[in-house]
Design a protein around this motif. Structure first.
Motif, short mmCIF file in Angstrom:
data_model
loop_
_atom_site.label_atom_id
_atom_site.label_comp_id
_atom_site.label_asym_id
_atom_site.label_seq_id
_atom_site.Cartn_x
_atom_site.Cartn_y
_atom_site.Cartn_z
N LEU A 117 1.00 -1.05 0.14
CA LEU A 117 0.20 0.02 0.13
C LEU A 117 0.82 1.18 -0.12
O LEU A 117 1.88 1.34 0.51
CB LEU A 117 -0.98 0.08 1.36
CG LEU A 117 -1.67 -1.15 1.38
CD1 LEU A 117 -2.47 -1.34 2.74
CD2 LEU A 117 -2.83 -1.27 0.13
N ALA A 118 0.39 2.31 -0.74
CA ALA A 118 1.12 3.42 -0.60
C ALA A 118 0.14 4.68 -0.86
O ALA A 118 -0.98 4.27 -1.39
CB ALA A 118 2.26 3.66 -1.64
N VAL A 119 0.48 5.84 -0.67
CA VAL A 119 -0.32 7.13 -0.75
C VAL A 119 0.23 8.23 -1.70
O VAL A 119 1.47 8.28 -1.62
CB VAL A 119 -0.69 7.69 0.69
CG1 VAL A 119 -1.39 8.87 0.40
CG2 VAL A 119 -1.25 6.68 1.63
N GLY A 123 -1.66 16.82 -0.71
CA GLY A 123 -1.15 17.25 0.79
C GLY A 123 0.20 16.46 0.89
O GLY A 123 0.61 15.67 0.79
N SER A 124 0.57 17.36 1.86
CA SER A 124 2.31 16.93 2.24
C SER A 124 2.31 15.72 2.88
O SER A 124 1.29 14.95 3.31
CB SER A 124 2.76 17.83 3.20
OG SER A 124 2.24 18.03 4.22
N VAL A 125 3.56 15.06 2.75
CA VAL A 125 3.67 13.75 3.34
C VAL A 125 3.41 13.91 4.86
O VAL A 125 2.79 12.78 5.40
CB VAL A 125 5.34 13.18 3.06
CG1 VAL A 125 5.56 12.25 3.84
CG2 VAL A 125 5.27 12.81 1.68
N ALA A 126 3.79 14.94 5.55
CA ALA A 126 3.48 15.13 6.80
C ALA A 126 2.15 15.02 7.01
O ALA A 126 1.76 14.37 7.95
CB ALA A 126 4.20 16.24 7.46
N ALA A 127 1.26 15.75 6.24
CA ALA A 127 -0.34 15.77 6.68
C ALA A 127 -0.86 14.38 6.34
O ALA A 127 -1.42 14.01 7.16
CB ALA A 127 -0.89 16.87 5.75
N GLN A 128 -0.33 13.72 5.32
CA GLN A 128 -0.79 12.20 5.10
C GLN A 128 -0.61 11.30 6.10
O GLN A 128 -1.35 10.78 6.53
CB GLN A 128 0.02 11.70 4.05
CG GLN A 128 -0.52 12.31 2.56
CD GLN A 128 0.55 11.99 1.35
OE1 GLN A 128 0.99 10.81 1.16
NE2 GLN A 128 0.91 12.79 0.54
N GLY A 146 5.05 3.59 1.56
CA GLY A 146 5.48 4.95 0.82
C GLY A 146 4.13 5.63 1.12
O GLY A 146 2.91 5.56 0.92
N PHE A 147 4.89 7.23 1.07
CA PHE A 147 3.84 8.31 1.25
C PHE A 147 4.47 9.33 0.29
O PHE A 147 5.41 9.57 0.32
CB PHE A 147 3.75 8.97 2.39
CG PHE A 147 2.77 8.21 3.48
CD1 PHE A 147 1.63 8.34 3.63
CD2 PHE A 147 3.76 7.05 4.26
CE1 PHE A 147 0.87 7.55 4.48
CE2 PHE A 147 3.06 6.47 5.07
CZ PHE A 147 1.61 6.68 5.46
#
Length: 237
Positions: A117-119, A123-128, A146-147
């Protein structure tokens, strides 16, 4: 096809558009001035402000940021700063990440079966990480390999999806991308990925007709041969 990795968008796909627009964005707007007053001197925040000044020379960064917020610009320094502001809200319990109730059981079932799974979100990686780390279903970040955000590339450019597949060591043809936005799905398909549009009635998403469409994650599982969850869907506030 055999799906080895599911790459998912967030807003309109795993989470309600209203959560971002009616909870996260207003929180960042309210907190912006105080956040900058307290933390503008910190290296991480100072670097973001330097990036803002580079993109809008001669203008107060706070004014630039507010203008970007009003127009919902997909600008990396804004998204990064919003992520830092939201971290305060999540850490303090003022904000809890929304997920549709059908999402978490499927994510867990897919991961347990060996599907990665990944995103990929604007939105920023921090927000994710904040949203999935402080979600209504608890901390789900360990499920993801991963993000990715706009630092990888624009969401409507095929090169971004090719770069994500390469970063994760997967062939694009083994990746399924989920999003509510047809133009993002067009780009992913151009990179060689399988695609599915999430059409959620509560968000008013219009089916494009260009991609397979599903209304909930279990429908995605059925359509693409992914495992079905054993656990019941949980309510999402």
């Amino acid at each position: 096809m055999s799906v080895r990795l599911v790459l998912t968008d967030i807003e309109g796909t795993t989470s309600a558009i209203a959560f971002v627009k009616e909870t996260l964005f207003p929180y960042a707007e309210r907190a912006l001035d105080g956040f900058l007053a307290e933390r503008a001197g910190e290296p991480e925040v100072a670097a973001i402000l330097d990036d803002v000044r580079a993109l809008a020379p001669g203008q107060d960064p706070a004014v630039t940021l507010r203008g970007w917020m009003e127009r919902d610009e997909k600008v990396t320094p804004l998204k990064t700063l919003q992520g830092l502001i939201w971290r305060q809200g999540f850490a303090g319990g003022e904000v809890v990440g929304h997920l549709w109730p059908d999402v978490t059981p499927c994510l867990r079932a897919w991961r347990a079966a060996g599907v990665r799974l990944a995103v990929f979100s604007s939105g920023s990686v921090a927000a994710q990480r904040l949203l999935f780390g402080h979600s209504v279903a608890g901390d789900l970040t360990p499920l993801f390999d991963g993000f990715f955000d706009t630092r990888t590339g624009a969401k409507r450019e095929a090169a971004s999806y090719a770069a994500i597949a390469a970063a994760l060591g997967e062939r694009p043809g083994d990746v399924l991308f989920l999003s509510d936005v047809a133009e993002e799905l067009d780009a992913a398909r151009a990179a060689g990925m399988a695609t599915c549009q999430l059409v959620r009635a509560a968000d008013g998403t219009a089916e494009s007709g260009r991609h397979p469409a599903c209304s909930i994650f279990p429908d995605v599982a059925t359509r693409f041969g992914l495992p079905m969850p054993d656990e019941p869907a949980r309510d999402a506030a």
